[in-house]
Design an enzyme around this catalytic site. Structure first.
Site, PDB file in Angstrom:
ATOM      1  N   ASP A   1       0.651 -41.662  26.516  1.00 34.12           N
ATOM      2  CA  ASP A   1       0.748 -43.119  26.602  1.00 34.12           C
ATOM      3  C   ASP A   1       2.118 -43.629  26.140  1.00 34.12           C
ATOM      4  OD1 ASP A   1       0.431 -45.930  26.092  1.00 34.12           O
ATOM      5  OD2 ASP A   1      -1.729 -45.621  25.998  1.00 34.12           O
TER       6      ASP A   1
ATOM      7  N   SER B   1       1.257 -48.379  29.817  1.00 33.73           N
ATOM      8  CA  SER B   1      -0.185 -48.186  29.803  1.00 33.73           C
ATOM      9  C   SER B   1      -0.858 -49.098  30.833  1.00 33.73           C
ATOM     10  CB  SER B   1      -0.716 -48.419  28.382  1.00 33.73           C
ATOM     11  OG  SER B   1      -1.989 -47.840  28.230  1.00 33.73           O
TER      12      SER B   1
END
Length: 322
Positions: free
Chosen positions: A162, A48
């Site tokens: 993610d 991320s």
């Protein structure tokens, strides 16, 4: 400190940069402290926001990134958010991608000066996808695709989300790259505790806000909320008409808070388990639980804390003669 540092981290050193949204600017401070200590990073894995900072570090552009993020204000944060019909995510991500392009040279991962990989999640199987090659901007965009907030990325017939869903602090990934010693940065260890603490500043509506004693941060946060609500109201979708009529000032932030807090809880549990089974040689945990998901304008605070915590841990190790 440089004279004895090789005894602490023998062989090739890997850096695992964890997820953590706006808290991720702390990675910049960590990297600066490591460089000052004479620690050479041979491999980088990021999840991320860790993928974003890691990619820029691997591109040898970390100083430029620091200069940029220190200038970010609440208006720029709101400008990054391109609302779309809530089909696969609230934010399209094209403006965020444009920001990446302004900070990262358009290149392939395999051509970077430092070996790098980004962590993402395959929506269909739930498996971890380690992106080791291909367009670096596309890899970072996939790694930050928070479910429900950012639209996912399609890559090689996969729908990617993610990487924090499966590997929030990618120690295992950087170990697979060939690292002998691993330094990991966990940015979410105190985020849940901060949100459930009696001093967290939870309002009657359930929305957490920055400490009122920090008046400037409180004012900036409210400006971000107002900007988000205006963006949400501007989405032209007939089925949302009634929702918009009911929407109070805090409704949209509640949506973000519910999604992000839920993911934070999950990621903190995954991280705790993974770090027990596969611990790094050095675990850095900056105290940043008070910085919220979208408070990218608090870069100075995050960078300073990442730097401070890293310096403290390195000095402690040297004093112990580890």
């Amino acid at each position: 400190m440089k004279s004895n540092i090789s005894s602490i981290f023998p062989g090739k050193t890997g850096l695992a940069l964890g997820s953590g949204s706006a808290r991720g600017w702390a990675h910049i401070g960590v990297i600066r402290a490591l460089a000052e200590a004479g620690i050479h990073v041979d491999f980088i894995a990021g999840t991320s926001i860790g993928a974003l900072v890691g990619a820029i570090f691997a591109s040898d552009e970390i100083n430029s990134l620091e200069e940029t993020v220190l200038r970010i204000d609440w208006m720029q944060i709101v400008s990054f958010i391109d609302m779309v019909l809530p089909k696969s995510g609230l934010i399209d991500g094209k403006k965020i991608t444009s920001f990446f392009r302004s900070e990262i040279k358009e290149t392939n991962i395999e051509d970077l000066p430092i070996p790098f990989c980004a962590i993402s999640t395959d929506l269909s199987t739930g498996k971890e996808i380690i992106i080791r090659e291909g367009n670096i901007i596309e890899a970072v965009r996939a790694s930050i695709s928070i479910p429900g907030i950012f639209t996912p990325v399609k890559k090689n017939n996969l729908i990617l989300l993610d990487g924090g869903l499966v590997n929030p602090v990618p120690v295992s990934a950087v170990r697979e790259m060939g690292a002998d010693s691993i330094i990991a940065v966990d940015l979410s260890h105190d985020i849940v505790a901060k949100k459930t603490s009696g001093n967290s500043g939870i309002t009657d509506s359930g929305t957490t806000k920055p400490d009122r004693k920090n008046n400037k941060a409180f004012i900036q946060w409210n400006k971000i909320l107002d900007g988000l609500n205006n963006k949400f109201r501007s989405v032209d979708f007939p089925a949302l008409t009634q929702v918009k009529q009911w929407m109070s000032k805090d409704m949209l932030p509640n949506i973000f808070e519910i999604l992000v807090t839920s993911i934070n809880i999950m990621e903190s549990q995954i991280t705790a388990t993974q770090l027990k089974t596969d611990p790094p040689d050095l675990l850095i945990r900056p105290r940043l639980g008070h910085i919220k998901f979208l408070e990218f304008n608090r870069a100075q605070e995050a960078i300073s804390e990442g730097y401070r915590e890293t310096k403290y841990l390195l000095e402690s190790l040297l004093q112990k003669g580890v």
